[in-house]
Design an enzyme around this catalytic site. Structure first.
Site, PDB file in Angstrom:
ATOM      1  N   ASP A 249      -6.627  -7.543 -46.335  1.00 20.14           N
ATOM      2  CA  ASP A 249      -8.067  -7.267 -46.380  1.00 20.14           C
ATOM      3  C   ASP A 249      -8.363  -6.310 -47.539  1.00 20.14           C
ATOM      4  O   ASP A 249      -7.449  -5.761 -48.159  1.00 20.14           O
ATOM      5  CB  ASP A 249      -8.464  -6.646 -45.027  1.00 20.14           C
ATOM      6  CG  ASP A 249      -9.959  -6.483 -44.884  1.00 20.14           C
ATOM      7  OD1 ASP A 249     -10.707  -7.238 -45.526  1.00 20.14           O
ATOM      8  OD2 ASP A 249     -10.386  -5.592 -44.124  1.00 20.14           O
TER       9      ASP A 249
ATOM     10  N   GLU B 141     -10.561  -7.055 -52.791  1.00 17.56           N
ATOM     11  CA  GLU B 141     -11.427  -7.553 -53.895  1.00 17.56           C
ATOM     12  C   GLU B 141     -11.099  -6.869 -55.229  1.00 17.56           C
ATOM     13  O   GLU B 141     -11.265  -7.526 -56.258  1.00 17.56           O
ATOM     14  CB  GLU B 141     -12.901  -7.335 -53.528  1.00 17.56           C
ATOM     15  CG  GLU B 141     -13.391  -8.206 -52.387  1.00 17.56           C
ATOM     16  CD  GLU B 141     -12.784  -7.818 -51.031  1.00 17.56           C
ATOM     17  OE1 GLU B 141     -12.540  -6.614 -50.823  1.00 17.56           O
ATOM     18  OE2 GLU B 141     -12.546  -8.719 -50.219  1.00 17.56           O
TER      19      GLU B 141
ATOM     20  N   ASP C  38     -16.927 -10.496 -43.606  1.00 20.72           N
ATOM     21  CA  ASP C  38     -17.784  -9.823 -42.616  1.00 20.72           C
ATOM     22  C   ASP C  38     -19.118 -10.532 -42.403  1.00 20.72           C
ATOM     23  O   ASP C  38     -20.156 -10.125 -42.932  1.00 20.72           O
ATOM     24  CB  ASP C  38     -18.023  -8.375 -43.036  1.00 20.72           C
ATOM     25  CG  ASP C  38     -16.743  -7.570 -43.021  1.00 20.72           C
ATOM     26  OD1 ASP C  38     -15.735  -8.081 -42.483  1.00 20.72           O
ATOM     27  OD2 ASP C  38     -16.736  -6.454 -43.543  1.00 20.72           O
TER      28      ASP C  38
HETATM   29  C1  GLC Z   1     -13.235  -5.117 -43.187  1.00 22.32           C
HETATM   30  C2  GLC Z   1     -12.766  -6.492 -42.736  1.00 22.32           C
HETATM   31  C3  GLC Z   1     -12.809  -6.583 -41.231  1.00 22.32           C
HETATM   32  C4  GLC Z   1     -11.969  -5.473 -40.635  1.00 22.32           C
HETATM   33  C5  GLC Z   1     -12.427  -4.113 -41.146  1.00 22.32           C
HETATM   34  C6  GLC Z   1     -11.536  -2.983 -40.682  1.00 22.32           C
HETATM   35  O1  GLC Z   1     -14.567  -4.948 -42.887  1.00 22.32           O
HETATM   36  O2  GLC Z   1     -13.517  -7.509 -43.337  1.00 22.32           O
HETATM   37  O3  GLC Z   1     -12.370  -7.837 -40.800  1.00 22.32           O
HETATM   38  O4  GLC Z   1     -12.046  -5.510 -39.252  1.00 22.32           O
HETATM   39  O5  GLC Z   1     -12.452  -4.112 -42.553  1.00 22.32           O
HETATM   40  O6  GLC Z   1     -10.227  -3.186 -41.064  1.00 22.32           O
END
Ligand code: GLC
Length: 747
Positions: free
Chosen positions: A406, A409, A480
């Site tokens: 995650d 980007e 998200d």
């Molecule tokens: C980001 C991710 C989400 C995750 C969060 C905390 O917002 O997109 O899926 O739960 O980070 O790690």
């Protein structure tokens, strides 16, 4: 800039075309794929999306006359003229794509007074139209449609919208015309009555693609830097274009079977007790489930590759306990490494100089993510990827089986990383402006290679950010989203376009990540997602609990019904992923992919196909209990009640709250399994074949669903023919334990 076409030279599969002011290289990759490289930046650019040299020997002819060069393969002719005017035609001489002669019609900027007035009411002004460093304009047909472009929001047909490729962490509501989300996939299919073709713009800098928003006469591609590096793909059908594109950028390898099952997650399962509780309730409620995933809460102060033994029990204990009940462990790993002397990842990275550097001070560049001050691994370098991959050992030793990448980007909380932060691509020093869009790609690669080495299994990697070609290393989710109906509606066009763009293993956060879901929305979401290849309910901290049992018995029962249905169809989904390795075609497909001449499918946003034989019409609005379904040509059978319909018409179908309309195409054979609580609960030794008609045909692929032995031939490939009430089975390849029983069920 280009001027007159002066001359050309042919060597091997390349034609070097010299203009007065610019050199252009045309490379014949295959009969149908032609690369046009204008090396404004680098002649020897090594693609990140395309690994190795994809070109094959091709017989092609080159002819020239004054101001013209014609390059002709068996499938396509490219004619280049002065000022870099070009036309791609097919064998019949039909124009597929041509350059636009005029200039961009950029609207004048608003006066200061107008800006003030708009801002006074709170309008947010977009940057508007502006010229780009690099631009390429193409003639736009009146009936031209565009598909692909990865995870862009909005509708299936991208015509009339304008987008950017710049991987962006967007926690705000994803509206219909966002310029960019998390992924950059500069691939598009153009389709019209006269022509179908594909374009891939292989440039990782910030780029722009306007699909006829600015003008009805042209569409354009622009970039801030880099080359014009365009792959043109010709084909009879959209499916051919997808085959060519995935031939270039690669196809998703077969995943482990369990990874396709159901996953439950929440950012905010605060402790081992929470995880155990959810796992127990999954089994108590008999909702099949493979993993309760570990979001950032499991780490010690968000330090990656650590484990919070206070809240999450001593290392390995929780994972081992849950494994007894069939749960596999999957955890999140973010790229940002906490600045923290004495923390092994930080220390190792500093010692070996693995992090990106500030261009001015040459110190390690620092920004902020979850752990506070954080530094960014320079994933473009092979040694950094190896280090990162190997760092998973601690987790794997604890029993971790899948990694969810995650914030790659990369996300940064203290403003964007400046363009000139120093990174590498392999040994070449470069900066953030080139690396940004491939940061997630390199991270996925590191994770995939590391997990493959450590486990010997087909790695489950899930990534939020990626570039073209990341499909070779990772599954994806759409980031998200929120618990709103418009995001449920977006599921179909977004996943279909991602599928077309090379990503067959993809999903949305079921129920919506941000915001509070509600019983009806969650119910319709699990239905719509039934055929998702990444199948996970996920929700953010601070919102109501989103597991189905929180919404009462009716929701839980319907939820179970669709999760079980997903498990029933697992062998069909797996077969499609096997097929994808050969054709590049996704699992979830827009109808237009198989019914290209049927205008009812051109922008059909609320139905999708699974393979060619299942048509799904999810309900995506509250209160709807009947819905209009378009059935394309053929005979379609309602999965729930066996009712038969002749296609080529719209029908009205009952869709009470527990029913999502599903139709099976007559003549197909759909392989199915009995639902289980998790993959591995019992051996899959019985195969059920759902036959739909008197004369049916189908294939089926079977292997151990775990490792790479299938590449050594350890698999079975069956072909089935059902005629005169009799099933004939042929083993096209035999290399694995066969089913004990193959049973026919008639629809
Ligand atoms: C980001 C991710 C989400 C995750 C969060 C905390 O917002 O997109 O899926 O739960 O980070 O790690």
């Amino acid at each position: 800039m280009f001027g007159k076409l002066v001359n050309y030279a042919v060597s091997d599969n390349e034609v070097a075309v010299t203009y007065e002011g610019q050199q252009v290289t045309v490379k014949v990759i295959t009969d149908e794929i032609i690369r046009v490289l204008v090396p404004l930046w680098k002649k020897d650019y090594e693609s990140i999306a395309i690994e190795g040299d994809p070109s094959v020997p091709v017989d092609f002819e080159v002819t020239g006359s004054e101001g013209t060069v014609e390059i002709k393969t068996g499938a396509v002719t490219l004619t280049l003229k002065d000022d870099f005017q070009f036309v791609f035609t097919n064998c019949e001489g039909t124009t597929l794509l041509s350059s636009y002669k005029g200039k961009r019609a950029i609207k004048p900027t608003l006066s200061d007074t107008a800006v003030k007035l708009l801002e006074a009411e709170g309008h947010v002004l977009d940057e508007g139209q502006k010229p780009h460093e690099i631009e390429l304009l193409f003639n736009l047909r009146e009936d031209e449609r565009f598909y692909g472009l990865g995870d862009k929001t909005g509708f299936l047909n991208k015509r009339g919208y304008s987008y950017e490729n710049w991987n962006s962490d967007i926690p705000q509501l994803h509206h219909e015309n966002m310029p960019a989300l998390y992924k950059s996939i500069p691939f598009v299919i153009g389709a019209s009555a006269d022509a179908t073709y594909g374009l891939f713009f292989d440039n990782t800098f910030h780029s722009y693609i306007d699909m006829g928003c600015e003008s009805t006469e042209y569409f354009f591609y622009g970039a801030d830097d880099g080359n014009i590096d365009m792959y043109f793909m010709a084909g009879e059908a959209m499916a051919d274009i997808i085959e060519h594109y995935t031939y270039l950028t690669g196809r998703a390898p077969l995943p482990q079977l369990w990874t396709l099952g159901y996953h439950q997650c929440r950012w905010g399962y605060e402790s081992a007790t929470d995880i155990r509780d959810i796992a127990t309730k999954m089994r108590e409620n008999k909702i099949p489930c493979e993993s309760v995933q570990y979001d950032i809460d499991y780490m010690e102060v968000y330090r990656v590759f650590t484990w919070d033994e206070t809240n999450y029990e001593p290392k390995g204990q929780l994972i081992a306990d849950l494994a007894k009940d069939g749960f596999k462990a999957v955890c999140i790993i973010d790229p940002g490494v906490k600045v923290d002397k004495g923390y092994f990842m930080y220390d190792q990275g500093v010692e070996n100089d693995y992090f990106a550097h500030d261009p001015e001070t040459d110190e390690i560049y620092v920004n902020e993510v979850w752990p506070g001050d954080s530094v960014y691994p320079d994933f473009g370098r092979a040694d950094v990827r190896d280090w990162w991959g190997d760092s998973h050992k601690k987790l794997v030793d604890m029993g971790m089986q899948g990694i969810w990448n995650d914030m790659n980007e990369p996300a940064s909380f203290r403003g964007p990383l400046p363009d000139d932060v120093k990174f590498h691509i392999e040994d070449r020093l470069t900066d953030h402006s080139e690396v940004h869009n491939v940061y997630g790609h390199f991270m996925s690669m590191a994770t995939y290679e590391g997990m493959k080495k450590l486990t010997g299994k087909r790695p489950l990697v899930i990534t939020r950010a990626c570039y073209s070609g990341t499909q070779k290393y990772s599954a994806i989710w759409t980031g998200d989203n929120q618990s709103v109906w418009s995001h449920l509606r977006m599921l179909t066009p977004q996943l279909c376009n991602l599928g077309i763009s090379g990503f067959p293993i993809a999903g949305t956060d079921i129920g919506g990540f941000g915001g509070n879901t509600n019983p009806e929305l969650l119910t319709r979401w699990i239905q719509a997602a039934t055929f998702s290849t990444f199948f996970r309910n996920h929700c953010a901290k601070g919102h109501i609990m989103q597991e189905p049992w929180n919404f009462g018995e009716q929701v839980t029962n319907i939820y179970r019904k669709y999760v079980e249905l997903h498990y029933r169809f697992l062998p069909y989904i797996y077969d499609l992923l096997f097929e994808c390795q050969i054709t590049g075609l996704p699992v979830m497909r827009p109808l237009v992919l198989h019914y290209e001449d049927d205008e009812n499918t051109f922008n059909l946003n609320d139905e999708y196909l699974v393979g060619e034989n299942i048509l799904v019409a999810p309900v995506v609005d509250p209160g709807v209990r009947k819905r209009m379904v378009y059935l394309p040509v053929g005979t379609w059978i309602n999965y729930w009640n066996g009712a038969r319909f002749t296609g080529g018409q719209h029908i009205l179908v009952d869709s009470p709250i527990d029913t999502m309309p599903i139709f099976i195409k007559e003549g197909s054979i759909i392989p199915m399994y009995e639902p289980v609580q998790y993959v591995g609960e019992k051996p899959y030794d019985t195969l059920e074949l759902l036959v739909t008609g008197d004369s049916c045909f189908g294939y089926h692929y079977q292997d151990n669903g775990e490792d790479f032995e299938y590449l050594q031939g350890q698999y079975n490939l069956y072909s089935f023919t059902y005629e005169n009430e009799k099933l004939e089975t042929e083993l096209l390849h035999e290399g694995y334990k066969r089913y004990n029983e193959i049973r026919v069920v008639k629809l």
